[in-house]
Design a protein around this motif. Structure first.
Motif, mmCIF file in Angstrom:
data_model
loop_
_atom_site.group_PDB
_atom_site.id
_atom_site.type_symbol
_atom_site.label_atom_id
_atom_site.label_comp_id
_atom_site.label_asym_id
_atom_site.label_seq_id
_atom_site.Cartn_x
_atom_site.Cartn_y
_atom_site.Cartn_z
ATOM 1 N N LEU A 102 2.175 28.495 51.047
ATOM 2 C CA LEU A 102 1.664 27.945 49.788
ATOM 3 C C LEU A 102 1.758 28.958 48.653
ATOM 4 C CD1 LEU A 102 -1.452 25.978 51.083
ATOM 5 C CD2 LEU A 102 0.651 25.026 50.121
ATOM 6 N N MET A 103 1.503 30.235 48.936
ATOM 7 C CA MET A 103 1.597 31.267 47.916
ATOM 8 C C MET A 103 3.048 31.421 47.446
ATOM 9 S SD MET A 103 0.282 35.267 47.872
ATOM 10 C CE MET A 103 0.014 35.176 49.573
ATOM 11 N N ILE A 104 3.991 31.433 48.364
ATOM 12 C CA ILE A 104 5.401 31.539 47.997
ATOM 13 C C ILE A 104 5.836 30.323 47.186
ATOM 14 C CG2 ILE A 104 7.748 31.514 48.964
ATOM 15 C CD1 ILE A 104 6.672 33.340 51.192
ATOM 16 N N ALA A 105 5.391 29.145 47.584
ATOM 17 C CA ALA A 105 5.726 27.924 46.837
ATOM 18 C C ALA A 105 5.159 27.988 45.425
ATOM 19 C CB ALA A 105 5.198 26.701 47.574
ATOM 20 N N ALA A 106 3.950 28.491 45.272
ATOM 21 C CA ALA A 106 3.344 28.609 43.940
ATOM 22 C C ALA A 106 4.112 29.606 43.077
ATOM 23 C CB ALA A 106 1.877 29.022 44.070
ATOM 24 N N ILE A 107 4.534 30.718 43.651
ATOM 25 C CA ILE A 107 5.294 31.722 42.897
ATOM 26 C C ILE A 107 6.641 31.157 42.471
ATOM 27 C CG2 ILE A 107 6.498 33.938 43.124
ATOM 28 C CD1 ILE A 107 4.114 34.861 44.869
ATOM 29 N N VAL A 108 7.345 30.484 43.383
ATOM 30 C CA VAL A 108 8.641 29.889 43.060
ATOM 31 C C VAL A 108 8.486 28.839 41.975
ATOM 32 C CG1 VAL A 108 10.497 28.440 43.987
ATOM 33 C CG2 VAL A 108 9.719 30.427 45.260
ATOM 34 N N LEU A 109 7.480 27.994 42.085
ATOM 35 C CA LEU A 109 7.240 26.970 41.078
ATOM 36 C C LEU A 109 6.927 27.599 39.720
ATOM 37 C CD1 LEU A 109 7.076 23.928 40.638
ATOM 38 C CD2 LEU A 109 4.663 24.049 41.198
ATOM 39 N N SER A 110 6.155 28.662 39.716
ATOM 40 C CA SER A 110 5.841 29.360 38.465
ATOM 41 C C SER A 110 7.096 29.960 37.846
ATOM 42 C CB SER A 110 4.817 30.460 38.707
ATOM 43 O OG SER A 110 3.610 29.919 39.163
ATOM 44 N N LEU A 111 7.944 30.580 38.655
ATOM 45 C CA LEU A 111 9.180 31.175 38.149
ATOM 46 C C LEU A 111 10.129 30.099 37.606
ATOM 47 C CD1 LEU A 111 9.879 33.942 40.824
ATOM 48 C CD2 LEU A 111 9.083 34.240 38.466
ATOM 49 N N VAL A 112 10.222 28.957 38.279
ATOM 50 C CA VAL A 112 11.054 27.867 37.783
ATOM 51 C C VAL A 112 10.507 27.345 36.464
ATOM 52 C CG1 VAL A 112 11.750 25.470 38.257
ATOM 53 C CG2 VAL A 112 11.958 27.203 40.035
ATOM 54 N N SER A 113 9.194 27.212 36.358
ATOM 55 C CA SER A 113 8.576 26.753 35.117
ATOM 56 C C SER A 113 8.853 27.727 33.976
ATOM 57 C CB SER A 113 7.070 26.589 35.284
ATOM 58 O OG SER A 113 6.787 25.647 36.271
ATOM 59 N N LEU A 114 8.716 29.012 34.245
ATOM 60 C CA LEU A 114 9.005 30.022 33.222
ATOM 61 C C LEU A 114 10.478 29.990 32.809
ATOM 62 C CD1 LEU A 114 6.896 33.070 34.449
ATOM 63 C CD2 LEU A 114 6.516 31.682 32.413
ATOM 64 N N PHE A 115 11.365 29.779 33.761
ATOM 65 C CA PHE A 115 12.790 29.716 33.456
ATOM 66 C C PHE A 115 13.098 28.516 32.574
ATOM 67 C CE2 PHE A 115 17.154 28.409 34.660
ATOM 68 C CZ PHE A 115 17.830 29.519 34.145
ATOM 69 N N VAL A 116 12.492 27.342 32.890
ATOM 70 C CA VAL A 116 12.698 26.148 32.076
ATOM 71 C C VAL A 116 12.155 26.365 30.672
ATOM 72 C CG1 VAL A 116 12.000 23.727 31.809
ATOM 73 C CG2 VAL A 116 12.792 24.547 34.019
ATOM 74 N N LEU A 117 10.988 26.959 30.549
ATOM 75 C CA LEU A 117 10.419 27.238 29.236
ATOM 76 C C LEU A 117 11.294 28.206 28.448
ATOM 77 C CD1 LEU A 117 6.601 27.480 30.067
ATOM 78 C CD2 LEU A 117 7.766 25.668 28.806
ATOM 79 N N TRP A 118 11.878 29.175 29.122
ATOM 80 C CA TRP A 118 12.756 30.136 28.457
ATOM 81 C C TRP A 118 14.036 29.440 27.974
ATOM 82 C CZ3 TRP A 118 17.578 32.096 30.254
ATOM 83 C CH2 TRP A 118 18.093 33.152 29.491
ATOM 84 N N LEU A 119 14.575 28.509 28.815
ATOM 85 C CA LEU A 119 15.779 27.777 28.411
ATOM 86 C C LEU A 119 15.525 26.873 27.221
ATOM 87 C CD1 LEU A 119 17.388 26.677 31.804
ATOM 88 C CD2 LEU A 119 18.263 28.341 30.172
ATOM 89 N N VAL A 120 14.360 26.266 27.174
ATOM 90 C CA VAL A 120 14.010 25.367 26.084
ATOM 91 C C VAL A 120 13.725 26.163 24.808
ATOM 92 C CG1 VAL A 120 12.282 23.662 25.349
ATOM 93 C CG2 VAL A 120 13.156 23.617 27.654
ATOM 94 N N GLY A 121 13.365 27.413 24.986
ATOM 95 C CA GLY A 121 13.068 28.252 23.840
ATOM 96 C C GLY A 121 11.599 28.306 23.489
#
Length: 177
Positions: free
Chosen positions: A156-175
């Motif tokens: 669950l901790m690894i899944a939360a970290i991966v989900l957070s990193l994906v969210s940050l990446f999407v936010l970075w792509l959107v600007g």
């Protein structure tokens, strides 16, 4: 001769009638609940208990009229259930049947000092999984339970970290960052 037939998982009436080859005078059928790992984790054991009750009635009907038969339903741990039944029944032999009855169950039941035989086909591959679930659910192996809890928390901790990193990446792509 009193025979205790332990049904762990699905067993056909024909397979259960094979128990009569030992010529018992009385048969006690004990059907145990069988749950998979996801059912156990989600506490969905009521359906398994109802299926066990149905298996017990089917076995009783298969032997009715051929021999004196009674049946009962037990929880997840067949070893504990057999111990309870043997406290009030003088059995001469234990017969194990069912698709979820693993080889370890037969050796565990041998501890009661009665001959243990298997009726029907050998256990399938999933029988080992059901055996592991019974062992953890019965509390017979604290190490496995701890490993399961720690493993689930790490996953669950690894899944939360991966989900957070994906969210940050999407936010970075959107600007947005």
């Amino acid at each position: 001769m009193n025979l205790l037939v332990v049904i762990v998982g699905d067993a056909s009436p024909e397979t259960i009638r094979l128990a009569l080859a030992r010529r018992p005078t009385r048969v006690r059928v004990l059907a145990t609940s069988v749950v998979g790992p996801l059912d156990w984790l989600s506490n969905a054991e009521e359906g398994a208990r109802m299926r066990a009750a149905s298996r017990a009635l089917d076995a009783e009907r298969a032997l009715d009229g051929l021999v004196e038969v009674t049946s009962s339903v037990a929880g997840l741990d067949p070893v504990e259930a057999v111990a309870r039944v043997l406290a009030g029944l003088q059995a001469d032999e234990i017969a194990v049947t069912g698709a979820a009855a693993d080889a370890g169950l037969e050796s565990a039941l041998a501890a009661f000092g009665l001959p243990v035989t298997r009726i029907g086909p050998p256990p399938r591959g999933r029988a080992r999984v059901y055996g592991e679930v019974r062992e953890v659910a019965g509390g017979r192996n604290a190490g496995k339970l701890l490993a399961l809890i720690v493993g689930m928390n790490v996953a669950l901790m690894i899944a939360a970290i991966v989900l957070s990193l994906v969210s940050l990446f999407v936010l970075w792509l959107v600007g947005a960052l």
